[in-house]
Write a protein that holds these residues in place. Structure first.
Motif, PDB file in Angstrom:
ATOM      1  N   SER A 158       0.828  -1.183  -0.015  1.00 33.47           N
ATOM      2  CA  SER A 158       0.125   0.293   0.003  1.00 33.47           C
ATOM      3  C   SER A 158       0.713   1.382   0.139  1.00 33.47           C
ATOM      4  CB  SER A 158      -0.871   0.128   1.350  1.00 33.47           C
ATOM      5  OG  SER A 158      -0.088   0.115   2.167  1.00 33.47           O
ATOM      6  N   THR A 159       2.012   1.134   0.242  1.00 31.71           N
ATOM      7  CA  THR A 159       2.841   2.393   0.603  1.00 31.71           C
ATOM      8  C   THR A 159       3.328   2.632  -0.873  1.00 31.71           C
ATOM      9  OG1 THR A 159       4.830   0.836   1.037  1.00 31.71           O
ATOM     10  CG2 THR A 159       3.849   1.895   2.800  1.00 31.71           C
ATOM     11  N   GLU A 160       3.117   1.980  -1.964  1.00 31.99           N
ATOM     12  CA  GLU A 160       3.565   2.149  -3.237  1.00 31.99           C
ATOM     13  C   GLU A 160       2.626   2.745  -3.943  1.00 31.99           C
ATOM     14  OE1 GLU A 160       6.572   1.392  -4.428  1.00 31.99           O
ATOM     15  OE2 GLU A 160       6.866   0.822  -2.259  1.00 31.99           O
ATOM     16  N   GLY A 161       1.508   3.110  -3.336  1.00 31.11           N
ATOM     17  CA  GLY A 161       0.218   3.945  -3.758  1.00 31.11           C
ATOM     18  C   GLY A 161      -1.051   3.061  -4.331  1.00 31.11           C
ATOM     19  N   GLU A 163      -2.947   2.631  -7.039  1.00 31.42           N
ATOM     20  CA  GLU A 163      -3.003   1.836  -8.115  1.00 31.42           C
ATOM     21  C   GLU A 163      -2.169   0.741  -8.166  1.00 31.42           C
ATOM     22  OE1 GLU A 163      -1.833   2.536 -12.895  1.00 31.42           O
ATOM     23  OE2 GLU A 163      -1.708   4.249 -11.548  1.00 31.42           O
ATOM     24  N   TYR A 164      -0.847   0.669  -7.710  1.00 28.78           N
ATOM     25  CA  TYR A 164      -0.126  -0.618  -7.497  1.00 28.78           C
ATOM     26  C   TYR A 164      -0.689  -1.382  -6.378  1.00 28.78           C
ATOM     27  CZ  TYR A 164       4.295  -3.411  -7.545  1.00 28.78           C
ATOM     28  OH  TYR A 164       4.903  -4.441  -7.554  1.00 28.78           O
ATOM     29  N   GLU A 165      -1.374  -1.157  -5.569  1.00 29.53           N
ATOM     30  CA  GLU A 165      -2.039  -1.906  -4.377  1.00 29.53           C
ATOM     31  C   GLU A 165      -3.276  -2.644  -5.195  1.00 29.53           C
ATOM     32  OE1 GLU A 165      -4.521  -1.942  -0.236  1.00 29.53           O
ATOM     33  OE2 GLU A 165      -3.452  -0.088  -0.811  1.00 29.53           O
ATOM     34  N   ASP A 166      -4.185  -2.046  -5.947  1.00 38.13           N
ATOM     35  CA  ASP A 166      -5.132  -2.662  -6.735  1.00 38.13           C
ATOM     36  C   ASP A 166      -4.628  -3.567  -7.712  1.00 38.13           C
ATOM     37  OD1 ASP A 166      -6.834  -0.940  -5.553  1.00 38.13           O
ATOM     38  OD2 ASP A 166      -6.969   0.337  -7.023  1.00 38.13           O
ATOM     39  N   PHE A 167      -3.644  -3.475  -8.433  1.00 35.41           N
ATOM     40  CA  PHE A 167      -2.630  -4.287  -9.099  1.00 35.41           C
ATOM     41  C   PHE A 167      -2.413  -5.580  -8.498  1.00 35.41           C
ATOM     42  CE2 PHE A 167       1.141  -6.309 -10.900  1.00 35.41           C
ATOM     43  CZ  PHE A 167       0.760  -6.571 -12.221  1.00 35.41           C
ATOM     44  N   MET A 168      -1.679  -5.467  -7.340  1.00 31.26           N
ATOM     45  CA  MET A 168      -1.235  -6.582  -6.447  1.00 31.26           C
ATOM     46  C   MET A 168      -2.340  -7.367  -5.913  1.00 31.26           C
ATOM     47  SD  MET A 168       1.862  -6.740  -6.932  1.00 31.26           S
ATOM     48  CE  MET A 168       2.313  -7.970  -5.678  1.00 31.26           C
ATOM     49  N   PHE A 169      -3.633  -6.768  -5.655  1.00 34.95           N
ATOM     50  CA  PHE A 169      -4.880  -7.479  -5.367  1.00 34.95           C
ATOM     51  C   PHE A 169      -5.143  -8.418  -6.113  1.00 34.95           C
ATOM     52  CE2 PHE A 169      -9.620  -7.604  -4.938  1.00 34.95           C
ATOM     53  CZ  PHE A 169      -9.624  -8.621  -4.004  1.00 34.95           C
ATOM     54  N   HIS A 170      -5.459  -7.810  -7.368  1.00 31.68           N
ATOM     55  CA  HIS A 170      -5.914  -8.825  -8.595  1.00 31.68           C
ATOM     56  C   HIS A 170      -4.940  -9.846  -8.930  1.00 31.68           C
ATOM     57  CE1 HIS A 170      -9.216  -6.302  -9.423  1.00 31.68           C
ATOM     58  NE2 HIS A 170      -8.721  -5.547  -9.523  1.00 31.68           N
ATOM     59  N   TYR A 171      -3.680  -9.451  -8.770  1.00 35.21           N
ATOM     60  CA  TYR A 171      -2.539 -10.361  -9.075  1.00 35.21           C
ATOM     61  C   TYR A 171      -2.567 -11.554  -8.069  1.00 35.21           C
ATOM     62  CZ  TYR A 171       2.085 -12.104  -9.589  1.00 35.21           C
ATOM     63  OH  TYR A 171       3.473 -12.745  -9.971  1.00 35.21           O
ATOM     64  N   GLY A 172      -2.621 -11.107  -6.977  1.00 33.85           N
ATOM     65  CA  GLY A 172      -3.019 -12.076  -5.676  1.00 33.85           C
ATOM     66  C   GLY A 172      -3.999 -13.190  -5.955  1.00 33.85           C
ATOM     67  N   ALA A 205      10.193 -26.537  -4.291  1.00 33.09           N
ATOM     68  CA  ALA A 205       9.174 -25.502  -3.878  1.00 33.09           C
ATOM     69  C   ALA A 205       9.766 -23.995  -4.077  1.00 33.09           C
ATOM     70  CB  ALA A 205       9.348 -25.568  -2.327  1.00 33.09           C
ATOM     71  N   LEU A 206       8.848 -23.296  -4.697  1.00 35.99           N
ATOM     72  CA  LEU A 206       9.263 -21.901  -5.166  1.00 35.99           C
ATOM     73  C   LEU A 206       8.411 -20.780  -4.281  1.00 35.99           C
ATOM     74  CD1 LEU A 206      10.145 -19.684  -6.931  1.00 35.99           C
ATOM     75  CD2 LEU A 206       8.263 -19.873  -8.340  1.00 35.99           C
ATOM     76  N   LEU A 207       9.304 -20.204  -3.412  1.00 39.29           N
ATOM     77  CA  LEU A 207       9.018 -19.146  -2.468  1.00 39.29           C
ATOM     78  C   LEU A 207       8.720 -17.860  -3.116  1.00 39.29           C
ATOM     79  CD1 LEU A 207      10.836 -21.131  -0.690  1.00 39.29           C
ATOM     80  CD2 LEU A 207       9.809 -19.649   1.104  1.00 39.29           C
ATOM     81  N   MET A 208       7.372 -17.136  -3.029  1.00 38.30           N
ATOM     82  CA  MET A 208       7.544 -15.807  -3.724  1.00 38.30           C
ATOM     83  C   MET A 208       6.166 -15.150  -3.134  1.00 38.30           C
ATOM     84  SD  MET A 208       5.230 -17.788  -7.005  1.00 38.30           S
ATOM     85  CE  MET A 208       3.812 -18.916  -6.455  1.00 38.30           C
ATOM     86  N   GLY A 209       6.324 -13.854  -3.470  1.00 36.45           N
ATOM     87  CA  GLY A 209       5.061 -12.907  -3.442  1.00 36.45           C
ATOM     88  C   GLY A 209       4.823 -12.831  -1.862  1.00 36.45           C
ATOM     89  N   ALA A 210       5.980 -12.445  -1.000  1.00 36.44           N
ATOM     90  CA  ALA A 210       5.737 -12.272   0.482  1.00 36.44           C
ATOM     91  C   ALA A 210       5.687 -10.820   0.352  1.00 36.44           C
ATOM     92  CB  ALA A 210       6.851 -12.779   0.972  1.00 36.44           C
ATOM     93  N   SER A 211       4.796 -10.358   1.532  1.00 40.35           N
ATOM     94  CA  SER A 211       4.626  -9.137   1.995  1.00 40.35           C
ATOM     95  C   SER A 211       3.973  -8.909   3.417  1.00 40.35           C
ATOM     96  CB  SER A 211       3.797  -8.239   0.839  1.00 40.35           C
ATOM     97  OG  SER A 211       2.516  -8.648   0.979  1.00 40.35           O
ATOM     98  N   THR A 212       4.169  -7.797   3.971  1.00 41.33           N
ATOM     99  CA  THR A 212       3.643  -7.548   5.233  1.00 41.33           C
ATOM    100  C   THR A 212       2.836  -6.160   5.422  1.00 41.33           C
ATOM    101  OG1 THR A 212       5.589  -8.810   6.478  1.00 41.33           O
ATOM    102  CG2 THR A 212       4.096  -7.172   7.835  1.00 41.33           C
ATOM    103  N   VAL A 213       1.707  -5.980   5.840  1.00 43.63           N
ATOM    104  CA  VAL A 213       0.949  -4.947   6.198  1.00 43.63           C
ATOM    105  C   VAL A 213       1.702  -3.948   6.987  1.00 43.63           C
ATOM    106  CG1 VAL A 213      -1.237  -6.085   5.777  1.00 43.63           C
ATOM    107  CG2 VAL A 213      -0.473  -5.612   8.287  1.00 43.63           C
ATOM    108  N   PRO A 214       1.557  -2.721   6.604  1.00 39.06           N
ATOM    109  CA  PRO A 214       2.616  -1.536   7.450  1.00 39.06           C
ATOM    110  C   PRO A 214       2.448  -1.772   8.980  1.00 39.06           C
ATOM    111  CG  PRO A 214       1.506  -0.643   5.546  1.00 39.06           C
ATOM    112  CD  PRO A 214       0.860  -1.983   5.695  1.00 39.06           C
ATOM    113  N   ALA A 215       1.113  -1.939   9.362  1.00 37.15           N
ATOM    114  CA  ALA A 215       0.995  -2.066  10.781  1.00 37.15           C
ATOM    115  C   ALA A 215       1.564  -3.146  11.492  1.00 37.15           C
ATOM    116  CB  ALA A 215      -0.578  -1.761  11.224  1.00 37.15           C
ATOM    117  N   GLY A 216       1.755  -4.242  10.702  1.00 37.96           N
ATOM    118  CA  GLY A 216       2.136  -5.487  11.182  1.00 37.96           C
ATOM    119  C   GLY A 216       3.896  -5.880  11.015  1.00 37.96           C
TER     120      GLY A 216
END
Length: 283
Positions: A158-161, A163-172, A205-216
């Motif tokens: 979410s800190t990237e803006g 538009e990028y957060e929306d993109f990552m939601f659909h990607y996820g 095993a491929l590890l990918m797409g890790a992220s943490t919400v700002p408050a966590g």
């Protein structure tokens, strides 16, 4: 456990796993959003994906590792991307056929970026390090929680803006729906604070797409998620784990603290003019 030699055999195994993960993602988009025209092809053992003009998956993987690549094969790949008005991108391992070092610049490609490919062996006795944060738990998310996993993952960006957060939601959403995917959530006090992707393919095993919400953040969620995913993969019979990271990044440092080592550094190559070679018949 003995670390495997970083040779062409290992590179083929790692690159095929990532390529298959991306092909499965493209097939998920094709299935759920047929109007996207997402598709992929195999040329000389390399997998070339079209996942949309803005997608980081729109490129090829494994070029020069499996079968010989010459002007004819390059022309077919370039035509695939040119027909879709996409940039022509190939991510190439240094263990690929050395002839590519001359062929790519000769066809108008230039180097764009580096990615470190890291790996570590896994065994049935693997145990993740104890979680030190009280109330922090890891679990595999369920099929019905695809939106929850995607939303948590996207919030980490979410800190990237917006538009990028929306993109990552659909990607996820699509990532969670891909065949072979095993997404994980980290929860603190029962609330999701981090998400991490996992893809299993033929013992790797491929590890990918890790992220943490700002408050966590700064709660140890990423290290705990990494351990939980490795433990799950080991129980599924995987003997090797891999991930990609920017050279010198925090992701690389976290991986190395958990037994990963750099296998090699890939270079992404971009064709200078989209379709320029394809329009001349790939010669």
């Amino acid at each position: 456990m003995t670390l495997l030699s970083a040779d062409r055999s290992l590179a083929r195994r790692l690159e095929r796993t990532e390529a298959q993960a991306n092909a499965n993602f493209v097939e998920a988009r094709q299935r759920l959003l047929p109007e996207s025209n997402a598709t992929w092809i195999a040329v000389a053992g390399a997998y070339a994906m079209f996942d949309g003009l803005e997608s980081p998956l729109t490129q090829s993987f494994g070029l020069g590792l499996f079968d010989p690549v010459g002007n004819e094969e390059m022309g077919r790949l370039e035509q695939f991307f040119a027909e879709r008005q996409a940039l022509v991108l190939h991510e190439v391992s240094p263990l690929a056929d050395a002839a590519l070092l001359a062929l790519l610049p000769a066809r108008g490609y230039y180097p764009l970026e580096y990615t470190n490919v890291l790996y570590r062996p896994l065994g049935p006795d693997y145990e993740p390090a104890p979680v030190r944060t009280p109330g922090l738990t890891m679990r595999r998310s369920q099929d019905a929680e695809a939106d929850l996993w995607a939303r948590t993952s996207a919030e980490g960006w979410s800190t990237e803006g917006q538009e990028y957060e929306d993109f990552m939601f659909h990607y996820g959403q699509l990532s969670a729906a891909s065949a072979g995917s095993a997404p994980f959530l980290a929860e603190l006090g029962g609330q999701p604070i981090a998400a991490g992707g996992l893809f299993l393919h033929e013992g790797t095993a491929l590890l990918m797409g890790a992220s943490t919400v700002p408050a966590g953040r700064r709660q140890g969620a990423q290290s705990a998620l990494l351990g939980a995913r490795l433990g799950y993969a080991a129980k599924q019979g995987c003997t090797l784990a891999m991930m990609g990271a920017l050279p010198g990044s925090q992701s690389q440092r976290n991986a190395e603290k958990n037994g990963f080592r750099v296998a090699y550094t890939r270079i992404k190559w971009q064709l200078g003019a989209v379709g320029a070679r394809a329009e001349t018949g790939g010669s």
